[in-house]
Design an enzyme around this catalytic site. Structure first.
Site, PDB file in Angstrom:
ATOM      1  N   PHE A 260       0.851  -1.277  -0.024  1.00  0.00           N
ATOM      2  CA  PHE A 260       0.044  -0.099   0.030  1.00  0.00           C
ATOM      3  C   PHE A 260       0.852   1.357   0.017  1.00  0.00           C
ATOM      4  O   PHE A 260       0.990   2.128   0.946  1.00  0.00           O
ATOM      5  CB  PHE A 260      -0.992  -0.052   1.201  1.00  0.00           C
ATOM      6  N   ASP A 282       1.140  -1.079  -5.012  1.00  0.00           N
ATOM      7  CA  ASP A 282      -0.212  -0.314  -4.558  1.00  0.00           C
ATOM      8  C   ASP A 282      -1.244  -0.512  -5.992  1.00  0.00           C
ATOM      9  O   ASP A 282      -0.789  -1.103  -7.214  1.00  0.00           O
ATOM     10  CB  ASP A 282       0.290   1.281  -4.731  1.00  0.00           C
ATOM     11  N   SER A 283      -2.612  -0.528  -5.562  1.00  0.00           N
ATOM     12  CA  SER A 283      -3.351  -0.990  -6.764  1.00  0.00           C
ATOM     13  C   SER A 283      -3.726   0.157  -7.787  1.00  0.00           C
ATOM     14  O   SER A 283      -4.302  -0.157  -8.857  1.00  0.00           O
ATOM     15  CB  SER A 283      -4.586  -1.477  -6.157  1.00  0.00           C
ATOM     16  N   ASN A 310      -3.322  -5.861  -6.394  1.00  0.00           N
ATOM     17  CA  ASN A 310      -4.132  -5.756  -5.211  1.00  0.00           C
ATOM     18  C   ASN A 310      -3.217  -6.361  -4.157  1.00  0.00           C
ATOM     19  O   ASN A 310      -2.758  -7.538  -4.331  1.00  0.00           O
ATOM     20  CB  ASN A 310      -5.296  -6.670  -5.249  1.00  0.00           C
ATOM     21  N   ALA A 311      -3.050  -5.512  -3.014  1.00  0.00           N
ATOM     22  CA  ALA A 311      -1.927  -6.337  -2.041  1.00  0.00           C
ATOM     23  C   ALA A 311      -2.412  -7.476  -1.417  1.00  0.00           C
ATOM     24  O   ALA A 311      -1.509  -8.390  -0.954  1.00  0.00           O
ATOM     25  CB  ALA A 311      -1.657  -5.036  -1.130  1.00  0.00           C
ATOM     26  N   ASP A 331       0.667  -0.470   5.026  1.00  0.00           N
ATOM     27  CA  ASP A 331      -0.161   0.776   5.297  1.00  0.00           C
ATOM     28  C   ASP A 331      -1.347   1.117   4.564  1.00  0.00           C
ATOM     29  O   ASP A 331      -1.452   1.935   3.713  1.00  0.00           O
ATOM     30  CB  ASP A 331       0.902   2.022   5.015  1.00  0.00           C
ATOM     31  N   CYS A 371      -5.263   3.099   9.886  1.00  0.00           N
ATOM     32  CA  CYS A 371      -5.774   4.744   9.978  1.00  0.00           C
ATOM     33  C   CYS A 371      -7.300   4.733  10.086  1.00  0.00           C
ATOM     34  O   CYS A 371      -7.881   5.627   9.792  1.00  0.00           O
ATOM     35  CB  CYS A 371      -5.474   5.580   8.622  1.00  0.00           C
TER      36      CYS A 371
HETATM   37  N1  SAH Z   1       2.054   4.350   2.469  1.00  0.00           N
HETATM   38  C1  SAH Z   1       1.467   5.426   1.714  1.00  0.00           C
HETATM   39  C2  SAH Z   1      -0.032   5.664   2.084  1.00  0.00           C
HETATM   40  C3  SAH Z   1      -0.698   4.734   1.673  1.00  0.00           C
HETATM   41  S1  SAH Z   1      -2.613   5.348   1.582  1.00  0.00           S
HETATM   42  C4  SAH Z   1       2.385   6.538   2.032  1.00  0.00           C
HETATM   43  O1  SAH Z   1       3.123   6.806   2.772  1.00  0.00           O
HETATM   44  O2  SAH Z   1       2.133   7.692   1.350  1.00  0.00           O
HETATM   45  C5  SAH Z   1      -3.251   3.529   0.957  1.00  0.00           C
HETATM   46  C6  SAH Z   1      -2.681   3.490  -0.356  1.00  0.00           C
HETATM   47  O3  SAH Z   1      -3.591   2.061  -0.788  1.00  0.00           O
HETATM   48  C7  SAH Z   1      -3.390   4.031  -1.592  1.00  0.00           C
HETATM   49  O4  SAH Z   1      -2.336   4.547  -2.467  1.00  0.00           O
HETATM   50  C8  SAH Z   1      -4.587   3.243  -2.332  1.00  0.00           C
HETATM   51  O5  SAH Z   1      -4.056   3.416  -3.685  1.00  0.00           O
HETATM   52  C9  SAH Z   1      -3.752   1.885  -2.142  1.00  0.00           C
HETATM   53  N2  SAH Z   1      -4.715   0.715  -1.981  1.00  0.00           N
HETATM   54  C10 SAH Z   1      -6.095   0.773  -1.538  1.00  0.00           C
HETATM   55  N3  SAH Z   1      -6.398  -0.488  -1.928  1.00  0.00           N
HETATM   56  C11 SAH Z   1      -5.493  -1.281  -1.947  1.00  0.00           C
HETATM   57  C12 SAH Z   1      -5.387  -2.647  -2.439  1.00  0.00           C
HETATM   58  N4  SAH Z   1      -6.321  -3.510  -2.270  1.00  0.00           N
HETATM   59  N5  SAH Z   1      -4.021  -2.996  -2.596  1.00  0.00           N
HETATM   60  C13 SAH Z   1      -3.047  -2.264  -3.044  1.00  0.00           C
HETATM   61  N6  SAH Z   1      -2.955  -1.057  -2.680  1.00  0.00           N
HETATM   62  C14 SAH Z   1      -4.319  -0.474  -2.443  1.00  0.00           C
END
Ligand code: SAH
Length: 428
Positions: A260, A282-283, A310-311, A331, A371
């Site tokens: 993420f 990141d997705s 997708n993570a 995150d 969060c």
């Molecule tokens: N760590 C980042 C903030 C993460 S915010 C930083 O420090 O800036 C959450 C992120 O998760 C977003 O960028 C969003 O695009 C991503 N996201 C949401 N669902 C997801 C998923 N299922 N798989 C991967 N990424 C995802």
């Protein structure tokens, strides 16, 4: 609060426009004959009221009486059932949170009210967050409910999420110009919550020209952000302090996973701290493009691989394939928009924790964040302990992390606390 993060629900505003009809109402609520006073709302005597314990929200259900003539956006006095002053704040009948307090007196807002509050918020950041990209005003936590102001170097981004704040945007803009002399101020008034307040969703300039993409230092790296792109939400400024905290665990040669990743704040800091290979996931296509560009900009692209996936799926596949990392950062976005979603959120955290623990090398480090305001730190840690039990892992808690200091928390306003994180090492 930041975009992916849970918002402190914005509401009501304050109103200068009501001023002509208002004369200074004495704190006692006793008004000289013939003198118009600020209209009032009266708390219901049968309830407990969080505003009496430091919160600034008054729900509609807490009000026993509303003076005739109170209009949405007005600043009203709030009095208790016996007529004693509670404070004054802005009113919006459209919102469940019908009044948001701005002050603790029944006086009119002083002429320089906005300037004073903004100056105090800025002075606090100069002390605790003396860096170029930061949140200058964080809504309720800066006693400016409904208003956020982010700084990206010489450029500011304002979000007015309530009618009460929207009414005062001119005063807020001129105070920001006087205090900071920014090159531009963009109003990112496109949050869905504005519709609930009866406001249009729009992005417009309050000052200067639209800046285009801005390169700004965040922690120890540089990132590019586009303040106007409606699909982007700027940066997750709340993690800035944690980038360095997590990077301090990196030893030369480590393999790191940043799940993420958005623009890759953790990945970039880990690579800069000497990690040999970093996988960032990141997705979202724009996050992945931004993270790749940031890796190049910082000269770290040789050691960072950014994958669009997708993570949940990627973690599962990597764990099955026997991949192994020395440091893993998780995150995710909020899994809960409300209390009812907590059980599902905990299942989500447990799943990613379990996958991560399966991939963690002996002695490896996991930095995990939530969060979700509705999942408190103890509950979040509990889900990690559950996953560790299932994975047969023994964890040592190394560090407790929270939002960067430019995202203050007021204990009287639990909604101001949403981001928490733990750094743990696997010791068995
Ligand atoms: N760590 C980042 C903030 C993460 S915010 C930083 O420090 O800036 C959450 C992120 O998760 C977003 O960028 C969003 O695009 C991503 N996201 C949401 N669902 C997801 C998923 N299922 N798989 C991967 N990424 C995802």
């Amino acid at each position: 609060m930041d975009p992916r993060r849970e918002e402190v629900v914005p509401h009501g505003p304050a109103d200068d426009a009501a001023a002509p009809s208002i004369s200074p109402a004495p704190q006692t609520g006793i008004v000289p004959a013939g003198t118009p006073r600020m209209r009032q709302v009266h708390l219901d005597k049968r309830q407990r009221h969080r505003v009496l314990a430091g919160h600034c929200w008054v729900y509609r259900s807490e009000l026993a009486k509303i003076d005739d003539g109170v209009a949405d956006g007005d600043v009203v006095g709030v009095v208790d059932a016996r007529g004693r002053a509670v404070g004054s704040g802005y009113y919006n009948a459209r919102s469940q949170i019908t009044v948001r307090l701005l002050t603790r007196t029944l006086d009119d807002l002083p002429a320089d009210f906005w300037r004073q509050r903004l100056a105090a918020a800025i002075a606090y950041r100069q002390r605790v967050a003396p860096w170029p990209a930061r949140r200058l005003v964080n809504s309720e936590a800066d006693q400016l409910p409904g208003l956020t102001v982010d700084q990206y170097g010489d450029h500011l981004v304002v979000q007015a999420n309530t009618l009460g704040i929207d009414r005062h945007l001119d005063a807020i803009t001129s105070a920001l110009i006087d205090e900071l002399h920014p090159v531009s101020i963009t109003a990112r008034n496109d949050a869905a919550v504005r519709e609930l307040e009866g406001l249009p969703r729009e992005v417009r300039m309050l000052h200067g020209e639209a800046p285009g993409p801005i390169t700004v230092a965040v922690g120890d790296v540089r990132l590019v952000c586009d303040l106007r792109d409606p699909h982007k939400t700027g940066l997750y400024l709340d993690q800035q302090a944690s980038y360095r905290a997590v990077a301090a665990w990196v030893r030369p040669g480590m393999r790191v996973l940043d799940a993420f990743c958005h623009l890759g704040g953790f990945a970039l800091h880990a690579a800069r701290a000497g990690a040999a290979a970093v996988v960032a996931i990141d997705s979202a296509a724009d996050s992945v493009a931004g993270a790749r560009a940031a890796a190049v900009l910082n000269g770290l692209d040789g050691r960072i691989e950014v994958r669009q996936a997708n993570a949940f799926d990627a973690l599962k596949a990597m764990a099955s394939a026997g991949e192994c990392f020395d440091l893993i950062v998780l995150d995710p976005p909020t899994f809960t928009r409300n209390r009812d979603a907590v059980a599902g959120a905990l299942r989500g955290y447990k799943e990613i924790h379990l996958r991560a623990l399966h991939m963690l090398a002996p002695g490896g480090v996991l930095a995990t964040f939530s969060c979700s305001h509705h999942v408190d730190a103890a509950t979040f840690l509990g889900s990690l302990v559950d996953a560790a039990a299932d994975a047969g892992a023994l964890l040592r808690r190394e560090q407790i992390l929270a939002g960067s200091p430019d995202h203050p928390v007021l204990p009287a306003i639990p909604e101001s606390e949403y981001l928490k994180g733990f750094v743990v090492t696997r010791i068995g």
